[in-house]
Write a protein that holds these residues in place. Structure first.
Motif, mmCIF file in Angstrom:
data_model
loop_
_atom_site.group_PDB
_atom_site.id
_atom_site.type_symbol
_atom_site.label_atom_id
_atom_site.label_comp_id
_atom_site.label_asym_id
_atom_site.label_seq_id
_atom_site.Cartn_x
_atom_site.Cartn_y
_atom_site.Cartn_z
ATOM 1 N N ARG A 262 8.154 19.121 -18.408
ATOM 2 C CA ARG A 262 7.470 18.482 -19.535
ATOM 3 C C ARG A 262 6.420 17.558 -18.948
ATOM 4 O O ARG A 262 6.698 16.784 -18.035
ATOM 5 N N ASP A 264 3.443 14.697 -19.356
ATOM 6 C CA ASP A 264 2.955 13.600 -20.211
ATOM 7 C C ASP A 264 1.480 13.305 -19.934
ATOM 8 O O ASP A 264 1.036 13.347 -18.783
ATOM 9 N N GLU A 277 2.292 12.043 -15.885
ATOM 10 C CA GLU A 277 3.405 12.470 -15.023
ATOM 11 C C GLU A 277 3.891 13.858 -15.408
ATOM 12 O O GLU A 277 3.655 14.346 -16.512
ATOM 13 N N ASN A 279 7.461 15.858 -15.581
ATOM 14 C CA ASN A 279 8.913 15.644 -15.549
ATOM 15 C C ASN A 279 9.616 16.930 -15.117
ATOM 16 O O ASN A 279 9.616 17.921 -15.845
HETATM 17 MG MG LIG Z 1 6.849 9.923 -19.325
#
Ligand SMILES: [Mg+2]
Ligand SMILES: Nc1ncnc2c1ncn2[C@@H]1O[C@H](COP(=O)(O)OP(=O)(O)OP(=O)(O)O)[C@@H](O)[C@H]1O
Length: 326
Positions: A262, A264, A277, A279
């Motif tokens: 995921r 961001d 970032e 993830n």
């Molecule tokens: Mg984040």
């Protein structure tokens, strides 16, 4: 394929969530036709006992590394990294390879790899207390390099001068024993993209993350006290959909991500999206985590959200199964 869901004391801080979440994943994996069990390893010894005698085909780990720390991820530089031990034993695992996992957990390394690949990230510098800070422009955003769930993030993360900057770096060193990652402050909207699958079949599904304005204090940022308490909302990304999807795809490619991550992003002061970032082990709490919520926005089934969750887990497993030839 026989699956082991690996977790331990660090499973909530590092990975997809607590043991209840792991049990939801187990049931979803079973319903996709895969015999699946949970292995909770309390320490390194239990971890090695599990993988030294594998009675399974593939591991899906909530842990980047083995640690007794339940509160935060930490750097664990010399510790036992799950993917390294899997590689040494040639055990297949779901998710990105060891090099990419280590790069994703370190937000500075992530920025460096993405910037080298031409992917937009905030301007950034890694600072220890005592370092020369003359290159920093204000306002700046200061955060730990390898935490999650907004751990260490509050309105004090935004600093306006050298004094505030030094105090925040000292706080991060004291609390987390990590240097401070100092980024350009990104004042605009926040998006997160669920990335599923590999190569030509990779899907990047962006969502807009919002919190009602009354919950913010001085800045529209996701402080730690706004996380995990049902205050964040995910909706379709509207006019930003294509831009966010292409940026997430470029980031996943540059990082070498596998199966699912995921990513961001936030909008900078010029109005452009930048990656904050990637993830490597996103939260997977049914109905609550952003990844299942985004999956439902894009792939709602007539049977409802529980079925969507099974489909999401099934899609991740299928991508790993095909990739590993199982
Ligand atoms: Mg984040
Ligand atoms: N450069 C920045 N400018 C403005 N806000 C930022 C910046 N970096 C992070 N934030 C805010 O801080 C929050 C947490 O940052 P980030 O996503 O990097 O860390 P995280 O704690 O690892 O998140 P996650 O729980 O998604 O793993 C973001 O959701 C965002 O609201």
């Amino acid at each position: 394929m026989k699956i082991v869901l690996l977790t331990g004391p660090g499973g909530d801080a590092q990975g997809w969530g607590d043991l209840k979440v792991t049990e939801s994943m187990r049931q979803a994996a079973e319903s996709a036709g895969h015999p699946t069990r949970i292995a909770y390893v309390a320490d390194e010894k239990e971890f090695l006992a599990l993988i030294d005698h594998p009675d399974f085909d593939i591991v899906w780990s909530a842990l980047y590394h083995i640690t007794p720390n339940e509160a935060f991820i930490g750097r664990n530089v010399a510790g036992t990294w799950v993917a390294d031990e899997m590689d040494a034993r040639r055990i297949p695992y779901i998710g990105s390879d060891s090099r990419t996992m280590k790069a994703m957990i370190d937000k500075f390394q992530t920025h460096e790899i993405l910037a080298a690949g031409g992917v937009a990230v905030p301007s950034h510098v890694l600072l220890h207390s005592g370092d020369d800070v003359s290159a920093v422009t204000y306002p700046a955003f200061v955060k730990p390099i390898c935490e999650s769930r907004s751990v260490g993030i509050s309105d004090e993360s935004i600093v306006h001068n050298e004094d505030e900057l030094r105090r925040r770096i000292a706080f991060i060193e004291r609390e987390f024993d990590e240097p401070g990652l100092v980024e350009e402050f990104l004042p605009g909207d926040e998006y997160t993209a669920l990335v599923l699958g590999n190569g030509k079949t990779r899907e990047c599904l962006p969502g807009l993350v919002t919190v009602e304005d009354k919950h913010f204090r001085n800045y529209r940022i996701l402080r730690s006290d706004l996380r995990g308490v049902g205050l964040t909302r995910i909706s379709l990304a509207g006019a930003r959909t294509e831009e966010a999807s292409l940026l997430a795809d470029a980031a996943a490619e540059a990082m070498g991500c596998l199966d699912h991550v995921r990513i961001d992003m936030r909008v900078d002061r010029e109005g452009n999206l930048r990656i904050i970032e990637v993830n490597g082990i996103p939260g997977l709490k049914p109905h609550k985590s952003w990844a299942p919520q985004i999956y439902t926005l894009y792939h709602p089934s007539p049977q409802g959200e529980d079925e969507d969750y099974r489909q999401l887990i099934g899609a991740i497993l299928e991508s790993a199964r095909l990739r590993c030839g199982l």
